[in-house]
Design a protein around this motif. Sequence first.
Motif, PDB file in Angstrom:
ATOM      1  N   PHE A 101      40.419  41.369  45.928  1.00  0.00           N
ATOM      2  CA  PHE A 101      40.841  40.018  45.419  1.00  0.00           C
ATOM      3  C   PHE A 101      41.854  40.658  43.947  1.00  0.00           C
ATOM      4  CE2 PHE A 101      39.543  36.742  42.214  1.00  0.00           C
ATOM      5  CZ  PHE A 101      40.928  35.790  42.652  1.00  0.00           C
ATOM      6  N   LEU A 102      40.785  41.534  43.321  1.00  0.00           N
ATOM      7  CA  LEU A 102      41.238  42.539  42.093  1.00  0.00           C
ATOM      8  C   LEU A 102      42.047  43.302  42.020  1.00  0.00           C
ATOM      9  CD1 LEU A 102      37.252  43.265  40.361  1.00  0.00           C
ATOM     10  CD2 LEU A 102      39.201  41.075  40.450  1.00  0.00           C
ATOM     11  N   ARG A 103      42.578  43.444  43.055  1.00  0.00           N
ATOM     12  CA  ARG A 103      44.028  43.979  43.414  1.00  0.00           C
ATOM     13  C   ARG A 103      45.428  43.686  41.993  1.00  0.00           C
ATOM     14  NH1 ARG A 103      43.346  49.610  44.812  1.00  0.00           N
ATOM     15  NH2 ARG A 103      41.932  50.294  45.558  1.00  0.00           N
ATOM     16  N   TYR A 104      45.261  41.981  42.537  1.00  0.00           N
ATOM     17  CA  TYR A 104      46.496  41.241  41.969  1.00  0.00           C
ATOM     18  C   TYR A 104      45.652  40.668  41.022  1.00  0.00           C
ATOM     19  CZ  TYR A 104      47.094  40.539  47.544  1.00  0.00           C
ATOM     20  OH  TYR A 104      46.805  40.543  48.813  1.00  0.00           O
ATOM     21  N   PRO A 105      46.743  41.125  40.022  1.00  0.00           N
ATOM     22  CA  PRO A 105      47.260  40.711  38.492  1.00  0.00           C
ATOM     23  C   PRO A 105      46.682  39.215  38.293  1.00  0.00           C
ATOM     24  CG  PRO A 105      48.897  41.793  38.715  1.00  0.00           C
ATOM     25  CD  PRO A 105      48.177  41.656  40.083  1.00  0.00           C
ATOM     26  N   ASP A 106      46.665  38.580  38.758  1.00  0.00           N
ATOM     27  CA  ASP A 106      46.665  36.960  38.495  1.00  0.00           C
ATOM     28  C   ASP A 106      45.237  36.789  38.907  1.00  0.00           C
ATOM     29  OD1 ASP A 106      47.136  37.413  40.884  1.00  0.00           O
ATOM     30  OD2 ASP A 106      47.735  35.389  41.440  1.00  0.00           O
ATOM     31  N   GLY A 107      44.468  37.055  40.061  1.00  0.00           N
ATOM     32  CA  GLY A 107      43.386  37.471  40.214  1.00  0.00           C
ATOM     33  C   GLY A 107      42.492  38.304  39.474  1.00  0.00           C
ATOM     34  N   ALA A 108      42.821  39.229  38.681  1.00  0.00           N
ATOM     35  CA  ALA A 108      41.732  40.377  37.281  1.00  0.00           C
ATOM     36  C   ALA A 108      41.830  39.164  36.365  1.00  0.00           C
ATOM     37  CB  ALA A 108      42.742  41.241  37.579  1.00  0.00           C
ATOM     38  N   VAL A 121      31.970  29.194  41.081  1.00  0.00           N
ATOM     39  CA  VAL A 121      32.739  30.265  41.619  1.00  0.00           C
ATOM     40  C   VAL A 121      32.334  30.952  42.583  1.00  0.00           C
ATOM     41  CG1 VAL A 121      34.095  32.359  40.080  1.00  0.00           C
ATOM     42  CG2 VAL A 121      33.629  29.973  38.922  1.00  0.00           C
ATOM     43  N   VAL A 122      31.269  31.642  42.840  1.00  0.00           N
ATOM     44  CA  VAL A 122      30.789  32.300  44.037  1.00  0.00           C
ATOM     45  C   VAL A 122      31.213  31.106  45.312  1.00  0.00           C
ATOM     46  CG1 VAL A 122      29.007  32.999  44.726  1.00  0.00           C
ATOM     47  CG2 VAL A 122      28.854  32.633  41.991  1.00  0.00           C
ATOM     48  N   GLU A 123      30.589  30.236  45.068  1.00  0.00           N
ATOM     49  CA  GLU A 123      31.897  29.473  46.497  1.00  0.00           C
ATOM     50  C   GLU A 123      33.252  29.889  46.893  1.00  0.00           C
ATOM     51  OE1 GLU A 123      30.312  26.372  49.496  1.00  0.00           O
ATOM     52  OE2 GLU A 123      29.089  27.761  48.113  1.00  0.00           O
ATOM     53  N   GLU A 124      33.837  29.552  45.622  1.00  0.00           N
ATOM     54  CA  GLU A 124      34.831  29.608  45.601  1.00  0.00           C
ATOM     55  C   GLU A 124      35.785  31.125  46.446  1.00  0.00           C
ATOM     56  OE1 GLU A 124      38.073  27.629  45.757  1.00  0.00           O
ATOM     57  OE2 GLU A 124      37.587  26.095  43.963  1.00  0.00           O
ATOM     58  N   LEU A 125      35.071  32.209  46.046  1.00  0.00           N
ATOM     59  CA  LEU A 125      35.366  33.446  46.777  1.00  0.00           C
ATOM     60  C   LEU A 125      34.567  33.784  47.571  1.00  0.00           C
ATOM     61  CD1 LEU A 125      34.866  34.997  42.649  1.00  0.00           C
ATOM     62  CD2 LEU A 125      36.800  34.811  44.123  1.00  0.00           C
ATOM     63  N   LEU A 126      33.738  33.264  48.300  1.00  0.00           N
ATOM     64  CA  LEU A 126      33.095  33.390  49.336  1.00  0.00           C
ATOM     65  C   LEU A 126      34.143  33.111  50.510  1.00  0.00           C
ATOM     66  CD1 LEU A 126      29.115  32.633  48.721  1.00  0.00           C
ATOM     67  CD2 LEU A 126      30.502  34.659  49.921  1.00  0.00           C
ATOM     68  N   TRP A 127      34.418  32.184  50.266  1.00  0.00           N
ATOM     69  CA  TRP A 127      34.847  31.280  51.428  1.00  0.00           C
ATOM     70  C   TRP A 127      36.633  31.902  51.636  1.00  0.00           C
ATOM     71  CZ3 TRP A 127      39.879  29.052  51.799  1.00  0.00           C
ATOM     72  CH2 TRP A 127      40.211  28.717  50.262  1.00  0.00           C
ATOM     73  N   LEU A 128      37.614  32.435  50.795  1.00  0.00           N
ATOM     74  CA  LEU A 128      38.190  32.826  50.062  1.00  0.00           C
ATOM     75  C   LEU A 128      38.250  34.263  51.216  1.00  0.00           C
ATOM     76  CD1 LEU A 128      41.554  32.910  48.508  1.00  0.00           C
ATOM     77  CD2 LEU A 128      40.626  34.457  47.140  1.00  0.00           C
ATOM     78  N   MET A 129      37.322  35.086  50.823  1.00  0.00           N
ATOM     79  CA  MET A 129      36.867  36.372  50.952  1.00  0.00           C
ATOM     80  C   MET A 129      36.714  35.829  53.229  1.00  0.00           C
ATOM     81  SD  MET A 129      33.802  39.148  51.099  1.00  0.00           S
ATOM     82  CE  MET A 129      32.317  37.418  51.986  1.00  0.00           C
ATOM     83  N   HIS A 130      35.989  35.161  53.567  1.00  0.00           N
ATOM     84  CA  HIS A 130      35.623  34.808  55.082  1.00  0.00           C
ATOM     85  C   HIS A 130      37.446  34.777  55.401  1.00  0.00           C
ATOM     86  CE1 HIS A 130      31.735  35.430  56.145  1.00  0.00           C
ATOM     87  NE2 HIS A 130      31.945  35.928  54.918  1.00  0.00           N
ATOM     88  N   ALA A 131      37.904  33.571  54.565  1.00  0.00           N
ATOM     89  CA  ALA A 131      39.323  33.342  55.288  1.00  0.00           C
ATOM     90  C   ALA A 131      40.480  34.747  55.256  1.00  0.00           C
ATOM     91  CB  ALA A 131      39.930  32.677  53.787  1.00  0.00           C
ATOM     92  N   TRP A 132      40.530  35.779  54.185  1.00  0.00           N
ATOM     93  CA  TRP A 132      41.100  37.121  54.584  1.00  0.00           C
ATOM     94  C   TRP A 132      40.610  37.212  55.658  1.00  0.00           C
ATOM     95  CZ3 TRP A 132      39.640  41.738  54.409  1.00  0.00           C
ATOM     96  CH2 TRP A 132      40.750  42.956  54.242  1.00  0.00           C
ATOM     97  N   VAL A 158      42.859  31.154  42.731  1.00  0.00           N
ATOM     98  CA  VAL A 158      43.343  31.614  40.966  1.00  0.00           C
ATOM     99  C   VAL A 158      42.973  30.137  40.258  1.00  0.00           C
ATOM    100  CG1 VAL A 158      45.326  32.486  39.805  1.00  0.00           C
ATOM    101  CG2 VAL A 158      44.057  33.911  41.964  1.00  0.00           C
ATOM    102  N   ARG A 159      44.101  29.173  40.919  1.00  0.00           N
ATOM    103  CA  ARG A 159      44.620  28.217  39.977  1.00  0.00           C
ATOM    104  C   ARG A 159      43.289  27.211  39.705  1.00  0.00           C
ATOM    105  NH1 ARG A 159      47.889  25.997  43.319  1.00  0.00           N
ATOM    106  NH2 ARG A 159      46.740  24.419  44.545  1.00  0.00           N
ATOM    107  N   ARG A 160      42.424  26.974  39.903  1.00  0.00           N
ATOM    108  CA  ARG A 160      40.730  26.377  39.437  1.00  0.00           C
ATOM    109  C   ARG A 160      40.261  27.203  39.373  1.00  0.00           C
ATOM    110  NH1 ARG A 160      42.074  24.952  45.137  1.00  0.00           N
ATOM    111  NH2 ARG A 160      40.607  26.118  46.546  1.00  0.00           N
ATOM    112  N   LEU A 161      39.691  28.521  39.509  1.00  0.00           N
ATOM    113  CA  LEU A 161      39.181  29.460  38.308  1.00  0.00           C
ATOM    114  C   LEU A 161      39.907  29.593  36.999  1.00  0.00           C
ATOM    115  CD1 LEU A 161      38.193  32.515  40.325  1.00  0.00           C
ATOM    116  CD2 LEU A 161      37.086  30.448  40.385  1.00  0.00           C
ATOM    117  N   LYS A 162      41.039  29.289  36.857  1.00  0.00           N
ATOM    118  CA  LYS A 162      42.151  29.381  35.453  1.00  0.00           C
ATOM    119  C   LYS A 162      41.629  28.192  34.848  1.00  0.00           C
ATOM    120  CE  LYS A 162      46.249  30.165  33.502  1.00  0.00           C
ATOM    121  NZ  LYS A 162      47.846  30.288  34.050  1.00  0.00           N
ATOM    122  N   THR A 163      41.553  27.151  35.622  1.00  0.00           N
ATOM    123  CA  THR A 163      41.241  25.950  34.978  1.00  0.00           C
ATOM    124  C   THR A 163      40.318  26.159  34.666  1.00  0.00           C
ATOM    125  OG1 THR A 163      43.340  24.712  36.626  1.00  0.00           O
ATOM    126  CG2 THR A 163      41.821  23.003  35.190  1.00  0.00           C
TER     127      THR A 163
END
Length: 241
Positions: A101-108, A121-132, A158-163
Motif C-alpha cells: 500500500f505505501l508503495r503508492y504515493p497517494d496511499g502514503a 481505517v483499520v477495517e478499510e485496510l484489512l479488506w483492501l489487503m484481502h482483496a489484493w 484512498v479517497r475515503r481515507l483522504k476525506t
Amino acid sequence: MTRRPPGQPGGTDGGEFARVEALAGLAREVDGLRRGVEALVGTPTRVDDLARTVAQLADAVSAVPARPGPTVAPSWLAAPTDSEALAALLDELCRWLHAVFLRYPDGAAVLPECWLWHPDVVEELLWLMHAWRAAYEGRGASVQLAGDWHDRQRPGVVRRLKTSVASCSRERHQTRPGWNSAPLGATPVPGAGAATSIAWWWAAARDDAPPEPAAEDTNRPNGAGISTAMNGTGGREGWSR
C-alpha cells in the motif's frame, strides 16, 4: 404302388411328423442359444472399454481446478476479543502496508500516523489487503481481479481515507488540559431507546399513526431524549391513538 415299411399302418405316419416337429423345435432353440452366445462374445471387451472411459472421465474431472469459494476478509470492527489474534492480524496488516500500500504515493499521503487509533481505517485496510491477495495469490486470482483492485478498490479506499483522516495526527488523540477535541469512540445510535415502542407499533398497529416521540431534552446527551422515551414513557402507554 408305394411300399411301406413292415409293421407301419397305412396312411400318414403321425409319429414321424411329431419327431420331425420336435427336431425342428430343438434346432430353433439351439439357433437361439447360438445367437445369444454370439452376442455375449464381445461383452468383456465392451466392459473393459467402459471402464477405461470412466477412468478417463475421472482423471479429467480431477484435473479441473475447483471453483474457488468466496474470499472472506476478517473484520476489525467485529473481531473477537482475543488480544493475541488481534496483534497477529495487525502485524500481518502492517507488513502488507509496507510491502504494497505505501508503495503508492497517494496511499502514503493519506495514511496518518494515528491510523491505528481509527477502527474504521483499520477495517478499510484489512479488506483492501484481502482483496489484493484474492487478486494476486488466491486460487481464483486473475488479471480481471487485479485490474479491479487497481482501478476501483484501492483508489476508493484512498479517497475515503483522504476525506476522513488525512488531516488527523497523534496529537488529536492525546488528552490535554483544556482541550476536548480528541476523537471519541463509536457514536451512540440516536433514538435507540425508542426501539421497543417502534417494534410494538410496527408489529401490532402499523396501519395506525406511529407513536409520537417525546420532546428532545437539551440537557441530555446527544440523542438521549428520544432514546429514553416515547411521550415520556418509552412504551405503548405513551401512544396517542
